[in-house]
Write a protein that holds these residues in place. Structure first.
Motif, PDB file in Angstrom:
ATOM      1  N   THR A 214       0.778  -1.397   0.303  1.00  0.00           N
ATOM      2  CA  THR A 214      -0.252  -0.235   0.103  1.00  0.00           C
ATOM      3  C   THR A 214       0.859   1.557  -0.381  1.00  0.00           C
ATOM      4  OG1 THR A 214      -0.261  -0.040   2.077  1.00  0.00           O
ATOM      5  CG2 THR A 214      -1.474  -1.372   1.210  1.00  0.00           C
ATOM      6  N   THR A 215       0.812   2.077  -0.509  1.00  0.00           N
ATOM      7  CA  THR A 215       1.215   3.782  -0.474  1.00  0.00           C
ATOM      8  C   THR A 215       1.184   4.241   1.058  1.00  0.00           C
ATOM      9  OG1 THR A 215      -1.053   4.556  -1.585  1.00  0.00           O
ATOM     10  CG2 THR A 215       1.502   3.724  -2.620  1.00  0.00           C
ATOM     11  N   CYS A 216       1.557   5.225   1.303  1.00  0.00           N
ATOM     12  CA  CYS A 216       1.509   5.807   2.593  1.00  0.00           C
ATOM     13  C   CYS A 216       2.579   6.901   2.648  1.00  0.00           C
ATOM     14  CB  CYS A 216       1.508   5.545   3.636  1.00  0.00           C
ATOM     15  SG  CYS A 216       3.519   4.427   4.074  1.00  0.00           S
ATOM     16  N   SER A 217       2.149   8.402   3.608  1.00  0.00           N
ATOM     17  CA  SER A 217       2.778   9.235   3.394  1.00  0.00           C
ATOM     18  C   SER A 217       4.631   8.987   4.575  1.00  0.00           C
ATOM     19  CB  SER A 217       2.024   9.997   4.323  1.00  0.00           C
ATOM     20  OG  SER A 217       2.274  10.452   5.661  1.00  0.00           O
ATOM     21  N   LYS A 218       5.196  10.020   4.250  1.00  0.00           N
ATOM     22  CA  LYS A 218       6.678   9.859   5.190  1.00  0.00           C
ATOM     23  C   LYS A 218       6.149   9.869   6.416  1.00  0.00           C
ATOM     24  CE  LYS A 218      11.469  12.172   5.481  1.00  0.00           C
ATOM     25  NZ  LYS A 218      11.937  13.132   5.385  1.00  0.00           N
ATOM     26  N   ALA A 219       5.277  10.240   6.613  1.00  0.00           N
ATOM     27  CA  ALA A 219       4.868  10.996   8.323  1.00  0.00           C
ATOM     28  C   ALA A 219       3.959   9.968   8.903  1.00  0.00           C
ATOM     29  CB  ALA A 219       3.509  12.084   8.616  1.00  0.00           C
ATOM     30  N   GLU A 220       3.486   8.666   7.715  1.00  0.00           N
ATOM     31  CA  GLU A 220       2.783   7.400   8.062  1.00  0.00           C
ATOM     32  C   GLU A 220       3.986   6.903   8.900  1.00  0.00           C
ATOM     33  OE1 GLU A 220      -1.410   6.169   6.684  1.00  0.00           O
ATOM     34  OE2 GLU A 220      -0.188   7.795   5.090  1.00  0.00           O
ATOM     35  N   CYS A 221       5.029   6.633   7.640  1.00  0.00           N
ATOM     36  CA  CYS A 221       6.142   5.771   7.830  1.00  0.00           C
ATOM     37  C   CYS A 221       6.443   6.306   9.414  1.00  0.00           C
ATOM     38  CB  CYS A 221       7.172   5.804   6.838  1.00  0.00           C
ATOM     39  SG  CYS A 221       6.570   5.381   4.827  1.00  0.00           S
ATOM     40  N   GLU A 222       6.792   7.451   9.202  1.00  0.00           N
ATOM     41  CA  GLU A 222       8.211   7.724  10.865  1.00  0.00           C
ATOM     42  C   GLU A 222       6.825   7.070  12.367  1.00  0.00           C
ATOM     43  OE1 GLU A 222       8.709  11.470   9.763  1.00  0.00           O
ATOM     44  OE2 GLU A 222      10.855  10.926   8.925  1.00  0.00           O
ATOM     45  N   LYS A 223       5.405   7.697  12.132  1.00  0.00           N
ATOM     46  CA  LYS A 223       4.448   6.925  13.034  1.00  0.00           C
ATOM     47  C   LYS A 223       4.937   5.637  12.984  1.00  0.00           C
ATOM     48  CE  LYS A 223      -0.014   7.572  14.560  1.00  0.00           C
ATOM     49  NZ  LYS A 223      -2.049   7.725  13.868  1.00  0.00           N
ATOM     50  N   LEU A 224       4.821   5.006  12.319  1.00  0.00           N
ATOM     51  CA  LEU A 224       5.021   3.613  12.591  1.00  0.00           C
ATOM     52  C   LEU A 224       5.819   3.405  13.895  1.00  0.00           C
ATOM     53  CD1 LEU A 224       3.597   1.056  12.399  1.00  0.00           C
ATOM     54  CD2 LEU A 224       4.527   1.048   9.806  1.00  0.00           C
TER      55      LEU A 224
END
Length: 342
Positions: A214-224
């Motif tokens: 799936t696609t996501c934002s950089k912010a979502e990656c860093e939140k994970l």
């Protein structure tokens, strides 16, 4: 003695020495390899021009290795662990000198030009990438569907940015204040620009696991990463570095190690372990080199407190390795930069 003064045979010996150093140290001196391949290419080209057709296959082979190194390792030439956008730009520009229609090199140059706000140059690169994508012979350098969509969005945004800047400059001209010039209604276009930028941000990264991508934002990656699920392996190809995370532990990986770990996670199993041939994109990997590189990756993870998860098995008379599936995982990387060995 400079490389220019060496014979092709001497250059091949240097290449072999670099391969041996790779086996010893666990990572490649790609900047030196590129210089060696460039000189080999120059000398072999001279032989081809003198109608020595016997070396054409050697020239093609060296060219493939040179282009591969320039495109896929340009961002990691300056340091083993951190990207350099300016160095990447130079490497990608050189790749286009050897392969003028390479869509992936043009696409990445378009992305970097856009990042540096050079919209005119970005338009040229994105157009070249899209125009050449369907005709390039090597699937390795063709754009995926997300990159094709992104290229069109970047092209649109480049035009909107240029229109905005042009209109603002025009209104500052002395004559524009004295005469009635057409009043352009640009607000809908600016709204489109903002919407496109937001889309690109929301879909800037891929998040991949066994269930799919799936696609996501950089912010979502860093939140994970900041709040990782328990007993879950995370591999993050950020804008600058490659990191692995597990239960509060982290390990910094080289480009090769990040690619290798990702391949094990996504494509290997006990039934079909990964052998050296799965990583032989443009060259055959020596068995000992493959075993040594996997050993270094496993030791690095274990030394940082990661559990053992890459197992060994003989497969088709080769040493193979596979991810044992003990823990769930996520791999996150920028959609503009497809990782290798998928």
């Amino acid at each position: 003695m400079s490389l220019r003064d060496k014979t092709i045979e001497e250059l091949e010996e240097i290449e072999e020495e670099l391969n041996e150093q790779e086996e010893e140290h666990g990572f490649s001196n790609y900047s030196m390899k590129i210089e060696v391949y460039k000189e080999m290419y120059r000398k072999l080209s001279q032989l081809v021009r003198s109608r020595n057709e016997d070396v054409q296959s050697s020239l093609d082979y060296v060219k493939r290795k040179l282009i591969y190194c320039l495109i896929h390792y340009g961002t990691y030439l300056k340091t083993e662990y951190q990207k350099d956008d300016y160095l990447a730009t130079r490497c990608l520009e050189e790749a286009l000198k050897y392969d003028k229609t390479n869509p992936l090199a043009a696409y990445r140059l378009g992305f970097l030009s856009y990042k540096f706000n050079d919209y005119t140059k970005a338009i040229q690169y994105f157009r070249n990438a899209l125009d050449n994508d369907h005709y390039h012979k090597q699937h390795l350098y063709q754009l995926n569907e997300q990159q094709q969509l992104n290229a069109h969005l970047y092209l649109t945004n480049c035009a909107l940015h240029i229109a905005k800047e042009t209109y603002e400059k025009m209104n500052q001209l002395p004559l524009a204040k004295m005469q009635e010039i057409p009043k352009q209604e640009l607000s809908p276009l600016f709204s489109s620009l903002i919407e496109n930028e937001q889309y690109l941000m929301r879909h800037a990264f891929y998040k991949v696991n066994k269930e799919g991508r799936t696609t996501c934002s950089k912010a979502e990656c860093e939140k994970l990463i900041s709040r990782p699920p328990h007993d879950t392996l995370l591999v993050y190809f950020s804008d600058r570095t490659i990191m692995a995370f597990f239960n509060g532990k982290e390990a910094s990986l080289t480009q090769d190690q990040g690619n290798m770990l990702s391949y094990f996670l996504l494509n290997s199993s006990e039934a079909v372990p990964a052998t050296r041939h799965d990583f032989s994109v443009v060259d055959t990997i020596i068995p000992n080199t493959y075993i040594t590189n996997v050993g270094r990756l496993r030791r690095k993870l274990m030394q940082q407190g990661f559990p053992s998860m890459i197992q060994t098995k003989r497969y088709h008379n080769e040493t193979g390795y596979y991810y044992d599936g003990t823990y769930p995982f996520y791999i996150m990387y920028r959609s503009d930069e497809e990782i290798e060995y998928r």
